[in-house]
Scaffold this active site. Structure first.
Site, short mmCIF file in Angstrom:
data_model
loop_
_atom_site.label_atom_id
_atom_site.label_comp_id
_atom_site.label_asym_id
_atom_site.label_seq_id
_atom_site.Cartn_x
_atom_site.Cartn_y
_atom_site.Cartn_z
N LYS A 216 -17.84 -6.31 2.75
CA LYS A 216 -16.48 -6.13 3.27
C LYS A 216 -16.55 -6.20 4.78
O LYS A 216 -17.57 -5.86 5.38
CB LYS A 216 -15.92 -4.77 2.84
CG LYS A 216 -14.41 -4.68 2.89
CD LYS A 216 -13.77 -5.19 1.61
CE LYS A 216 -12.26 -5.23 1.74
NZ LYS A 216 -11.61 -5.54 0.46
N ASP B 73 -7.64 -9.46 2.79
CA ASP B 73 -7.37 -8.08 2.39
C ASP B 73 -6.15 -7.65 3.22
O ASP B 73 -5.40 -8.53 3.68
CB ASP B 73 -8.59 -7.17 2.68
CG ASP B 73 -8.46 -5.78 2.06
OD1 ASP B 73 -8.61 -5.65 0.83
OD2 ASP B 73 -8.20 -4.80 2.78
P1 NDP Z 1 -1.19 -6.75 2.60
O1 NDP Z 1 -1.53 -6.65 4.03
O2 NDP Z 1 -0.66 -8.03 2.07
O3 NDP Z 1 -0.13 -5.62 2.22
C1 NDP Z 1 -0.43 -4.27 2.41
C2 NDP Z 1 0.81 -3.47 2.11
O4 NDP Z 1 0.47 -2.08 2.12
C3 NDP Z 1 1.89 -3.65 3.16
O5 NDP Z 1 3.15 -3.48 2.58
C4 NDP Z 1 1.56 -2.54 4.14
O6 NDP Z 1 2.65 -2.11 4.93
C5 NDP Z 1 1.14 -1.43 3.20
N1 NDP Z 1 0.24 -0.52 3.89
C6 NDP Z 1 -0.88 -0.85 4.58
N2 NDP Z 1 -1.43 0.25 5.13
C7 NDP Z 1 -0.62 1.27 4.78
C8 NDP Z 1 -0.66 2.66 5.03
N3 NDP Z 1 -1.63 3.20 5.78
N4 NDP Z 1 0.32 3.43 4.49
C9 NDP Z 1 1.31 2.88 3.75
N5 NDP Z 1 1.41 1.57 3.48
C10 NDP Z 1 0.44 0.78 3.98
O7 NDP Z 1 -2.50 -6.29 1.80
P2 NDP Z 1 -2.86 -6.54 0.26
O8 NDP Z 1 -1.64 -6.52 -0.57
O9 NDP Z 1 -3.77 -7.70 0.21
O10 NDP Z 1 -3.77 -5.25 -0.05
C11 NDP Z 1 -3.22 -4.04 -0.58
C12 NDP Z 1 -4.31 -3.22 -1.22
O11 NDP Z 1 -4.92 -3.97 -2.28
C13 NDP Z 1 -5.47 -2.80 -0.30
O12 NDP Z 1 -5.97 -1.55 -0.72
C14 NDP Z 1 -6.52 -3.87 -0.59
O13 NDP Z 1 -7.83 -3.43 -0.27
C15 NDP Z 1 -6.33 -4.04 -2.08
N6 NDP Z 1 -6.84 -5.29 -2.64
C16 NDP Z 1 -6.38 -6.51 -2.19
C17 NDP Z 1 -6.87 -7.66 -2.75
C18 NDP Z 1 -6.33 -9.00 -2.38
O14 NDP Z 1 -6.68 -9.96 -3.06
N7 NDP Z 1 -5.51 -9.14 -1.38
C19 NDP Z 1 -7.92 -7.63 -3.79
C20 NDP Z 1 -8.24 -6.31 -4.26
C21 NDP Z 1 -7.73 -5.19 -3.66
P3 NDP Z 1 2.74 -2.54 6.49
O15 NDP Z 1 3.30 -3.92 6.48
O16 NDP Z 1 3.64 -1.52 7.08
O17 NDP Z 1 1.35 -2.48 7.04
#
Ligand code: NDP
Length: 445
Positions: free
Chosen positions: A124, A164
């Protein structure tokens, strides 16, 4: 192995990394019994070698903003374990990123990748750079500066990063461009690429779709289904959007979505048309979720809160780590939630997990239910090696097979005496055994 002692030792040697300690504690607590059935593991000090990353790169990234000022961020890549394949795992760009968070993610990734059945080790990386509020040109210059250093440490058979939080198609494209320029090589070094240059169909959808495929498999064990169920979703990014899409396709009703500022609740449900609006708002205009209520005034927006106190049947945490605590878990259970499937990595705190398991509701940890993303990344690597592209149907069918296979393994290793499936234990034991056997076969390296 004495799990408590191993953990205490790690805490002493690597203090100030609470998320890493939390992830290790959750795994050790569930694999200890199985581990101790194999005295040969302890003779090789397998557990310490599995908990401590193979290597960590840490570097300064300097880039110029639109005003001509030079900005500095930190860049990291944690190469955790490559016993079963090249290091593989996403890159996170978020202001909260630090080494402890990336170590937790790389550790989890190792077990998750093992569960997928594909040959991928765990890694990562990321930076404390936040794309939020930055222009396209600033994001490009940052990605290029980041890749200037990272290029030395990755490669299609060495370490293959992906997206991510804060890293989507735009960022992967800029990083890929810089890697290609520096190495003069067109290779499958990153996944989540654009379709025009080696990306896989269904990769953007894979994590969200996979989470809901896993949820469906869990519900099936109770003779139940997604159809007609009200679903609380957190996040509004990649994982949340496609989890909502698959819920809709299966006849469920998404009720909420969120970002780091607050959440929206739509009493009429988030329909296909409303989800299209969210996708455009987030992906094209890079707007905030609160804008939803301007477009759909019957919905409410709550600032500074999470969606877990709303009434529904299912919860899908798809935003970030530790976003669902014990109090929220108690509210979910009291409101009659029957299943929680994690789309994010480690979104539930240990206290929340305890509440779900004591209430004996269906609960799956991210390393099992969100493994669809890295699985299709693995399939993207296969397509790049073959120099071929598969159809959406082919990839989706493989994704479904992988998610159902992970579910079966969780049931196999996690079913308790009373029939309750402890998916945390199932995922950890199944993921661990494969990596452990590979490490044993390869000697002390
Ligand atoms: P994105 O950046 O596309 O979206 C993240 C979302 O979560 C946004 O809406 C963001 O809001 C919100 N968010 C981020 N940090 C916080 C926080 N501290 N508190 C509240 N909301 C928060 O990321 P992903 O959708 O790709 O990833 C989401 C999760 O899924 C993570 O845990 C990631 O590790 C996991 N994941 C992702 C994969 C992938 O293929 N993308 C694969 C496996 C797991 P804001 O816009 O305000 O930051």
């Amino acid at each position: 192995m004495d799990a408590k002692k191993v953990l205490e030792d790690l805490k002493r040697r690597f203090p100030n990394e609470p998320e890493y300690h939390q992830a290790v504690e959750e795994v050790l607590g569930t694999i200890e019994e199985e581990y101790n059935k194999h005295p040969e593991f302890d003779k090789m000090n397998l557990i310490e070698r599995l908990c401590i990353p193979d290597r960590i790169y840490q570097f300064r990234v300097t880039w110029m903003d639109d005003k001509g000022n030079y900005q500095t961020n930190m860049g990291y890549r944690v190469q955790h374990n490559n016993a079963i394949g090249p290091y593989k795992g996403g890159i996170r760009f978020h202001s909260s990123v630090n080494l402890g968070i990336l170590k937790f993610l790389a550790f989890e990734q190792t077990f998750k990748n093992s569960l997928t059945t594909l040959p991928m080790g765990g890694g990562k990386g990321g930076s404390d750079f936040s794309p939020r509020g930055k222009s396209n040109a600033e994001v490009m210059r940052f990605c290029q500066a980041f890749m200037l250093e990272l290029t030395r440490h990755i490669g299609p058979d060495v370490d293959v990063p992906a997206g991510d939080i804060g890293v989507g198609g735009r960022e992967v494209g800029y990083m890929f461009g810089m890697y290609k320029k520096l190495t003069r090589e067109f290779s499958g070094v990153l996944t989540g690429k654009g379709l025009e240059f080696g990306g896989s169909l269904i990769r953007p959808e894979a994590t969200g779709y996979g989470t809901v495929y896993f949820l469906r498999a869990m519900l099936k064990t109770k003779g139940d289904e997604v159809k007609g169920k009200k679903v609380l979703i957190s996040g509004a990014g990649n994982v949340a959007q496609y989890a909502a899409e698959k819920v809709l396709q299966l006849g469920g009703i998404p009720m909420t979505m969120s970002d780091s500022d607050g959440y929206i609740y739509d009493p009429d449900g988030i329909t296909r048309e409303k989800l299209d609006y969210i996708m455009e708002l987030k992906n094209v205009y890079r707007g905030r979720i609160k804008e939803y209520v301007e477009k759909y005034p019957t919905a409410k927006y709550t600032a500074g809160a999470k969606p877990w106190f709303e009434k529904a049947d299912i919860a899908l945490p798809c935003a970030t780590q530790n976003e669902l605590n014990e109090e929220a878990a108690k509210a979910l259970v009291a409101n009659g939630v029957i299943a929680v499937a994690e789309g994010a990595n480690m979104p539930s705190t240990p206290g929340a997990i305890r509440v779900f398991q004591e209430a004996k509701i269906l609960y799956s940890p991210g390393k099992a239910s969100n493994a669809g993303g890295v699985s299709v990344s693995g399939l993207e690597m296969s397509q790049n090696s073959e120099r071929l592209s598969w159809t959406a149907e082919e990839v989706d069918a493989k994704l479904l097979w992988i998610m159902e296979n992970i579910h079966e393994n969780c049931v196999k290793y996690g079913t308790e005496a009373d029939g309750y499936v402890n998916y945390v234990k199932g995922a950890n034991v199944a993921g661990f055994m494969k990596v452990a056997k590979a490490m044993m076969a390869q000697g002390i390296v």
